[in-house]
Scaffold this motif. Structure first.
Motif, short mmCIF file in Angstrom:
data_model
loop_
_atom_site.label_atom_id
_atom_site.label_comp_id
_atom_site.label_asym_id
_atom_site.label_seq_id
_atom_site.Cartn_x
_atom_site.Cartn_y
_atom_site.Cartn_z
N ILE A 168 0.68 -1.22 -0.09
CA ILE A 168 -0.30 0.02 -0.16
C ILE A 168 0.97 1.19 -0.07
O ILE A 168 2.05 1.27 0.56
CB ILE A 168 -0.86 -0.12 1.27
CG1 ILE A 168 -2.07 1.14 1.14
CG2 ILE A 168 -0.29 0.25 2.44
CD1 ILE A 168 -3.24 0.96 2.16
N SER A 169 0.39 2.31 -0.66
CA SER A 169 1.17 3.53 -0.53
C SER A 169 0.95 3.93 0.80
O SER A 169 -0.07 4.11 1.50
CB SER A 169 0.93 4.51 -1.44
OG SER A 169 -0.41 5.47 -1.03
N MET B 34 0.55 7.09 1.97
CA MET B 34 -0.46 8.12 1.78
C MET B 34 -1.65 7.44 2.09
O MET B 34 -2.89 7.94 2.85
CB MET B 34 -0.42 8.85 0.45
CG MET B 34 -1.09 10.15 0.72
SD MET B 34 0.11 11.43 1.47
CE MET B 34 0.66 11.96 -0.06
N ASP B 35 -1.91 6.37 1.17
CA ASP B 35 -3.38 5.51 1.30
C ASP B 35 -3.23 5.10 2.74
O ASP B 35 -4.65 5.02 3.37
CB ASP B 35 -3.21 4.58 0.39
CG ASP B 35 -3.74 5.17 -1.01
OD1 ASP B 35 -3.99 6.29 -1.16
OD2 ASP B 35 -3.53 4.29 -2.11
N TYR B 36 -2.35 4.40 3.48
CA TYR B 36 -2.58 3.80 4.65
C TYR B 36 -2.93 4.84 5.46
O TYR B 36 -3.78 4.61 6.41
CB TYR B 36 -1.29 3.20 4.86
CG TYR B 36 -1.18 2.55 6.18
CD1 TYR B 36 -2.04 1.39 6.41
CD2 TYR B 36 -0.41 2.86 7.35
CE1 TYR B 36 -2.16 0.61 7.69
CE2 TYR B 36 -0.70 1.99 8.43
CZ TYR B 36 -1.32 1.28 8.64
OH TYR B 36 -1.54 0.54 9.90
N SER C 147 -4.46 7.59 5.35
CA SER C 147 -5.80 8.07 4.67
C SER C 147 -6.64 6.99 5.68
O SER C 147 -7.81 7.45 6.18
CB SER C 147 -6.22 8.16 3.58
OG SER C 147 -5.37 9.18 2.81
N LEU C 148 -6.32 5.78 5.39
CA LEU C 148 -7.28 4.79 6.06
C LEU C 148 -7.42 4.83 7.51
O LEU C 148 -8.59 4.88 8.02
CB LEU C 148 -6.78 3.25 5.74
CG LEU C 148 -6.97 2.83 4.31
CD1 LEU C 148 -6.19 1.39 4.41
CD2 LEU C 148 -8.29 2.63 3.93
N ASP D 143 -9.53 8.11 8.22
CA ASP D 143 -10.99 7.90 8.25
C ASP D 143 -11.72 7.23 9.16
O ASP D 143 -12.79 7.29 9.66
CB ASP D 143 -11.27 6.85 6.69
CG ASP D 143 -11.19 7.77 5.37
OD1 ASP D 143 -11.00 8.91 5.50
OD2 ASP D 143 -11.20 7.13 4.48
#
Ligand SMILES: Cc1cc2nc3c(=O)[nH]c(=O)nc-3n(C[C@H](O)[C@H](O)[C@H](O)COP(=O)(O)OP(=O)(O)OC[C@H]3O[C@@H](n4cnc5c(N)ncnc54)[C@H](O)[C@@H]3O)c2cc1C
Length: 292
Positions: A41-42, A44-46, A48-49, A52
């Motif tokens: 995973i990137s 940044m995406d991690y 964001s998870l 959230d």
């Protein structure tokens, strides 16, 4: 954010204060492959998870650079650049900031060829020649991602090997547009309006100049905890001392993650610290409530 997750799930009201970007250092990594249950995973995406997840639980957040924390009338006040924030307990999770080479030209070419973040600035060097200085996981991660887009990547290390994950070092050595230069130390950044070359010194004392369009420095991280001195105890190199419950020298103040004194600085260990710090803070707050 992990500490916030635990505290929110325990019904506490949580204020998350961040000076630049939620997610911290991991948001700078293009690919993270050592988080259990997520193959790749990137960063940044991690980040964001998790953001959230805590947003759904109702976390309050603000952007501010916290300059100090003081204790007054049983409350802690975190004083930021823009405002002051009160809390009954504080978890410090300020991580680290990039260590600089402290050589001639480093400040001059900052943002004009010298960078400490490949995720942030790597795209500016598509098809160009770049240099990575460093020998650990961050340097390997930077070099691997830059090799995807840049024409050539020179990776310069102080000693004769890498100190990061073996699999990443092996993957790097397989890349055709990567040249590894061991046993060299950078002495000067040179250029005009922008960085053009880097001067290096070899082990035998001789020098050479490497032409480059951009340089990514990844030589480690430094803590930035002096602002909390007085409330927490620091090691000689500036990391916060805690006990097994992540408690600092002051009751009600906890520290978690890369900012604390420890051997392994990773996402999983930062998250573990965050969980422990939050559970300790929750117990502290519950005790305060019982006694009030
Ligand atoms: C390029 C790179 C690649 C990496 N790759 C991996 C990997 O693949 N796997 C892995 O497990 N680990 C990796 N790491 C390490 C990992 O990112 C860190 O161990 C982890 O992020 C530490 O989390 P932390 O929350 O303790 O600190 P940080 O991530 O440093 O977060 C601290 C946060 O606090 C904020 N802050 C600091 N001071 C203040 C202040 N005074 N006021 C307000 N906010 C403040 C910062 O802006 C930052 O967002 C990598 C690191 C880098 C740099």
């Amino acid at each position: 954010m992990t500490a916030a997750l635990y505290a929110l799930r325990a019904g506490k009201s949580v204020l998350l204060l961040e000076k630049s970007a939620f997610g911290g250092q991991i948001a700078e990594s293009p690919k993270v492959e050592n988080i259990p249950s997520i193959k790749s995973i990137s960063g940044m995406d991690y980040a964001s998870l998790i953001f959230d997840q805590i947003s759904d639980l109702g976390v309050a957040f603000d952007m501010d650079d916290i300059k100090s924390v003081i204790k007054e009338d049983g409350y802690f006040t975190a004083k930021g650049e823009y405002a002051s924030y009160e809390a009954k307990a504080v978890i410090i999770a300020t991580g680290c900031k990039p260590r600089k080479l402290a050589i001639k030209g480093e400040e001059t070419f900052l943002g004009k060829g010298v960078s400490y973040c490949a995720v942030c600035d790597g795209a500016f060097y598509e098809g160009k020649d770049v240099t990575v200085i460093g020998d650990g996981n961050a340097a390997l991660s930077y070099a691997l991602s830059l090799a995807d887009t840049s024409r050539k990547v020179a990776v310069c290390t102080l000693f004769d090997r890498f100190f990061g994950e073996e699999s990443a070092a092996k993957a790097l050595l397989k890349r055709e547009n990567v040249e590894v230069i061991h046993d060299v130390s950078a002495t000067e950044f040179k250029g005009d309006a922008e960085l053009r070359s880097i001067l290096f010194k070899k082990k035998d004392g001789s020098s050479f100049e490497l032409k480059t369009d951009g340089c990514f420095v990844a030589i480690g991280q430094l803590p930035d905890n002096s602002r909390f001195e007085g409330l927490v105890r620091l090691t000689a190199d500036g990391f916060i001392q805690v006990d097994g419950a992540m408690a600092t020298a002051t009751a009600g103040i906890y520290a978690a993650g890369d900012c604390r004194d420890k051997k392994i600085r990773q996402v999983t260990t930062a998250e573990s610290d965050g969980a422990i710090a939050a559970l300790s803070a929750i117990a502290y707050l519950n005790k305060l409530e019982t006694h009030s």
